[in-house]
Design a protein around this motif. Structure first.
Motif, PDB file in Angstrom:
ATOM      1  N   ASP A 188       0.831  -1.205   0.000  1.00 35.63           N
ATOM      2  CA  ASP A 188       0.000   0.000   0.000  1.00 35.63           C
ATOM      3  C   ASP A 188       0.869   1.259   0.000  1.00 35.63           C
ATOM      4  OD1 ASP A 188      -2.235  -1.603   0.068  1.00 35.63           O
ATOM      5  OD2 ASP A 188      -2.563  -1.382   2.230  1.00 35.63           O
ATOM      6  N   LEU A 189       1.912   1.257   0.830  1.00 31.30           N
ATOM      7  CA  LEU A 189       2.811   2.416   0.898  1.00 31.30           C
ATOM      8  C   LEU A 189       3.585   2.589  -0.396  1.00 31.30           C
ATOM      9  CD1 LEU A 189       4.141   2.011   4.554  1.00 31.30           C
ATOM     10  CD2 LEU A 189       2.746   3.908   3.689  1.00 31.30           C
ATOM     11  N   LEU A 190       3.945   1.497  -1.045  1.00 33.05           N
ATOM     12  CA  LEU A 190       4.639   1.602  -2.341  1.00 33.05           C
ATOM     13  C   LEU A 190       3.768   2.331  -3.353  1.00 33.05           C
ATOM     14  CD1 LEU A 190       6.353  -1.904  -2.719  1.00 33.05           C
ATOM     15  CD2 LEU A 190       7.514   0.322  -2.712  1.00 33.05           C
ATOM     16  N   ASN A 191       2.476   2.015  -3.356  1.00 35.00           N
ATOM     17  CA  ASN A 191       1.563   2.705  -4.270  1.00 35.00           C
ATOM     18  C   ASN A 191       1.438   4.183  -3.926  1.00 35.00           C
ATOM     19  OD1 ASN A 191       0.985   0.375  -5.739  1.00 35.00           O
ATOM     20  ND2 ASN A 191      -0.690  -0.212  -4.373  1.00 35.00           N
ATOM     21  N   GLU A 192       1.455   4.493  -2.627  1.00 34.23           N
ATOM     22  CA  GLU A 192       1.330   5.888  -2.196  1.00 34.23           C
ATOM     23  C   GLU A 192       2.582   6.704  -2.470  1.00 34.23           C
ATOM     24  OE1 GLU A 192       0.039   6.258   1.865  1.00 34.23           O
ATOM     25  OE2 GLU A 192      -1.326   4.552   1.699  1.00 34.23           O
TER      26      GLU A 192
END
Length: 423
Positions: free
Chosen positions: A165-169
């Motif tokens: 999720d953080l990679l996408n953000e």
């Protein structure tokens, strides 16, 4: 009786498979039980059966009572059009497809031994904490160790979700992801969410540029978490506050406040002020931290990397404006162990998956060298004869408790299956 028992019986063929007949006296031969996917729709997909003289390929649906088909509104769901056999425990209704053709019904209880049913009832006897609490210590070591490894990697999969999720953000910025994870970890349970909020609020490009000046990092960290809003006489506090507003203007960062930080019930060494100062010290001492962490293969090398302390001001302070006896505020081994368990190992696991690299043995080796965690769940397992020698084993037990014991997943658990077989 529960449906999960029917799923177990069908999946492992724990019944008399040689004399099966539908309620209409058609002989049933199982060629392939199908795939148990645990998804929406029928319970077993792509089964192959011979019913009477006809060979069928399709899906198998299971219910405790045949009438549950209508209770669950399957007659209105096109996903159930390809059901070729309805397996039930009790037959109380005929079932029809939308085109009015009847679905063959197999009453499974007619073919299950009383011993198997007795074993199931024994496994599901009333519990005080977990169903198998009186028997779990009897599981053969080989079976339990193999199950622990599966549990451990299942837990890593769950922990990896926040990483993806953080990679996408962050537009696939691994360094930024690491910063967010470490911030959350440094905040511990009480301030973890607030620390994660502050880490997301500061563009990591700014952290990169300012990491060569410790005071700038502290200004950003303390300012974003709202700790510089008061008016104090402390000179260092005033310097940080001035620098914080200067950096906001310099980088055109919108002023964002996290949820209030909690000091109550924390030991002074865990005060958010100290943890923020230590996090700033870590990023001041190590630029390109991700590239260093991803290569670490031993707990000793990790301890060495995290051998940092808070800045000189915090050696005789726990809060602004309140001087205290001098003490070096270094990261303890026990705190670093938490960072390894909750950040480093999950990050290495997730990164290895993205580059299609296998590092399973390395991760197990690292956690094998970490002391077992201490909490009420691990203590309870110990009282039932299940002891842990290291963090690999405690992480596995935590996964077992939350994902199987707490949701009565005995028939999906290697422990439950072994007990059901041997009771």
């Amino acid at each position: 009786m529960k449906e999960d028992f029917l799923h177990y019986l069908w999946k492992f063929k724990k019944f008399d498979t040689l004399n099966l007949k539908t309620v209409n006296e058609e002989e049933v031969t199982i060629i392939n039980t199908g795939n148990y996917l645990e998804l929406a729709g029928p319970d077993f997909f792509n089964a192959q059966l011979k019913i009477g003289d006809q060979k069928w390929a399709g899906n198998v649906e299971m219910h405790v009572k045949a009438s549950d088909w209508y209770l669950h509104l399957h007659e209105k769901d096109t996903a159930y059009e390809n059901v070729i056999l309805h397996v039930v425990w009790e037959y109380d209704a005929d079932i029809y497809r939308r085109n009015n053709t009847e679905i063959p019904v197999l009453v499974l209880k007619n073919y299950v031994s009383t011993e198997t049913i007795s074993n199931y009832k024994k496994l599901k006897s009333p519990k005080s904490w977990i169903y198998c609490e009186k028997q779990i210590a009897q599981i053969p070591v080989f079976i339990f160790k193999n199950w622990q490894e599966r549990l451990f990697f299942d837990r890593l999969e769950r922990k990896s979700q926040i990483i993806y999720d953080l990679l996408n953000e962050t537009n696939q910025d691994w360094e930024a992801v690491l910063f967010c994870l470490l911030a959350k970890n440094f905040g511990l349970n009480t301030n973890g969410n607030a620390f994660l909020q502050f880490a997301k609020a500061i563009p990591f490009s700014v952290i990169r540029k300012e990491s060569f000046e410790l005071e700038s990092l502290e200004a950003l960290f303390f300012g974003t978490t709202g700790l510089l809003e008061a008016d104090k006489e402390d000179v260092y506090f005033k310097d940080l506050k001035f620098k914080y507003y200067y950096l906001l203007h310099k980088y055109q960062i919108e002023k964002v406040y996290t949820e209030p930080l909690q000091f109550f019930k924390h030991r002074p060494d865990n005060f958010p002020t100290i943890r923020l100062a230590q996090l700033a010290g870590l990023y001041y001492q190590h630029q390109n931290l991700f590239s260093k962490i991803i290569k670490l293969k031993s707990i000793d090398s990790i301890y060495k990397l995290f051998a940092i302390s808070a800045s000189s001001y915090w050696q005789n302070h726990y809060q602004f404006d309140k001087e205290s006896p001098k003490k070096t505020k270094s990261l303890s081994d026990s705190f670093i162990d938490l960072v390894v368990i909750n950040t480093i190992v999950p990050l290495q696991f997730a990164y290895a998956k993205t580059i299609d690299e296998s590092i399973a043995e390395d991760l197990i080796s690292i956690l094998n060298d970490i002391r077992p965690e201490k909490n009420s769940i691990i203590d309870k397992f110990k009282s039932f004869g299940v002891t842990s020698e290291n963090a690999f084993e405690t992480q596995s037990l935590l996964q077992l408790k939350s994902q199987y014991c707490d949701v009565s997943g005995c028939l999906k658990c290697a422990v439950g299956i072994e007990l059901l077989k041997n009771n």
